[in-house]
Design an enzyme around this catalytic site. Structure first.
Site, PDB file in Angstrom:
ATOM      1  N   GLY A  87       0.819  -1.205   0.000  1.00 24.98           N
ATOM      2  CA  GLY A  87       0.000   0.000   0.000  1.00 24.98           C
ATOM      3  C   GLY A  87       0.854   1.256   0.000  1.00 24.98           C
ATOM      4  O   GLY A  87       1.955   1.296  -0.545  1.00 24.98           O
ATOM      5  N   LEU A  88       0.315   2.303   0.644  1.00 25.70           N
ATOM      6  CA  LEU A  88       0.980   3.608   0.731  1.00 25.70           C
ATOM      7  C   LEU A  88       1.296   4.170  -0.650  1.00 25.70           C
ATOM      8  O   LEU A  88       2.373   4.736  -0.869  1.00 25.70           O
ATOM      9  CB  LEU A  88       2.255   3.510   1.579  1.00 25.70           C
ATOM     10  N   CYS A  89       0.373   3.996  -1.589  1.00 26.91           N
ATOM     11  CA  CYS A  89       0.578   4.521  -2.950  1.00 26.91           C
ATOM     12  C   CYS A  89      -0.672   5.245  -3.433  1.00 26.91           C
ATOM     13  O   CYS A  89      -1.054   5.151  -4.597  1.00 26.91           O
ATOM     14  CB  CYS A  89       0.987   3.406  -3.901  1.00 26.91           C
ATOM     15  N   GLY A  90      -1.325   5.953  -2.505  1.00 22.79           N
ATOM     16  CA  GLY A  90      -2.482   6.748  -2.878  1.00 22.79           C
ATOM     17  C   GLY A  90      -3.631   5.900  -3.399  1.00 22.79           C
ATOM     18  O   GLY A  90      -3.968   4.865  -2.832  1.00 22.79           O
ATOM     19  N   PHE A  92      -3.678   4.327  -6.217  1.00 20.05           N
ATOM     20  CA  PHE A  92      -3.193   3.383  -7.224  1.00 20.05           C
ATOM     21  C   PHE A  92      -3.965   2.064  -7.170  1.00 20.05           C
ATOM     22  O   PHE A  92      -4.392   1.529  -8.192  1.00 20.05           O
ATOM     23  CB  PHE A  92      -1.698   3.133  -7.006  1.00 20.05           C
TER      24      PHE A  92
END
Length: 220
Positions: A87-90, A92
């Site tokens: 995760g941690l990719c907005g 996406f």
């Protein structure tokens, strides 16, 4: 109240953390640049391959007999959802999950999922049947491993387990922007012949007379 020594230790700890995060930022930037260059270099090849497939599909007709161009009544639909494992990719991953869900709900048929990416598997398994979780492909992302997934999808269609296969993925535009794509995978659909002109062909048709004239000029 913290004494002077504790304050100095805290300042040193924060400074050390800043150095570590700065180094991590530099490594991440280098990895991003390498991945971006690889995608940019691959794009002309992908565009030419798409052009080849479109030209080939334009020659298909209803009587071609290809097992991959057979049009069937839609009873079972397969959606391939491609996300990341982390995760941690907005948005996406969430955008792909939303699009895959919307596409699935648009069909009046049984819909199953092939998840490429842990995030797709975790989210879509709550509402749909996951027939295959291909998330480990990211651990060794090679052409051979990706081709194996494509062959598996083709076998699913050939065996008539599914009547239609679609792929939902993010198309790279730049480091901050991706375009959500929904592409038809199988069956192969011929292009409308009326919309094709001579410039769509890779090789222009050349008459035998023209070839003979060119050969004569070379001898002269």
């Amino acid at each position: 109240m913290a004494n002077l020594k504790e304050i100095r230790n805290r300042i040193a700890s924060v400074s050390s953390t800043m150095q570590i995060t700065s180094a991590m930022k530099m490594v991440s930037a280098a990895k991003l640049k390498k991945a971006q260059d690889a995608i940019t270099a691959m794009r002309p090849y992908a565009n030419k391959l798409t052009e080849l497939l479109q030209n080939l599909s334009a020659t298909l007709d209803a009587d071609s007999g290809s097992k991959y161009s057979e049009q069937r009544e839609l009873k079972n639909v397969l959606i391939v959802a491609i996300t990341s494992n982390r995760g941690l990719c907005g948005a996406f991953n969430s955008n792909i999950i939303k699009r895959a869900t919307a596409v699935a709900e648009s069909y009046d048929a049984k819909v199953s999922i092939v998840a490429i990416g842990k995030k797709a598997n975790d989210a879509l398994s709550k509402n749909f049947e996951i027939i295959s979780n291909q998330s480990p492909v990211y651990d060794d992302l090679t052409f051979a491993n990706v081709a194996a997934i494509a062959e598996m999808l083709m076998e699913q269609f050939e065996s008539k387990a599914f009547d239609k296969i679609e792929v939902v993925y993010n198309k790279f535009k730049n480091a901050a922007t991706q375009e959500i794509m929904t592409e038809h995978f199988l069956p192969i659909v011929p292009l409308d012949s009326a919309s094709n002109s001579n410039q769509d062909y890779i090789f222009e048709p050349v008459s035998y007379t023209h070839l003979r004239a060119h050969e004569t000029s070379l001898h002269l």
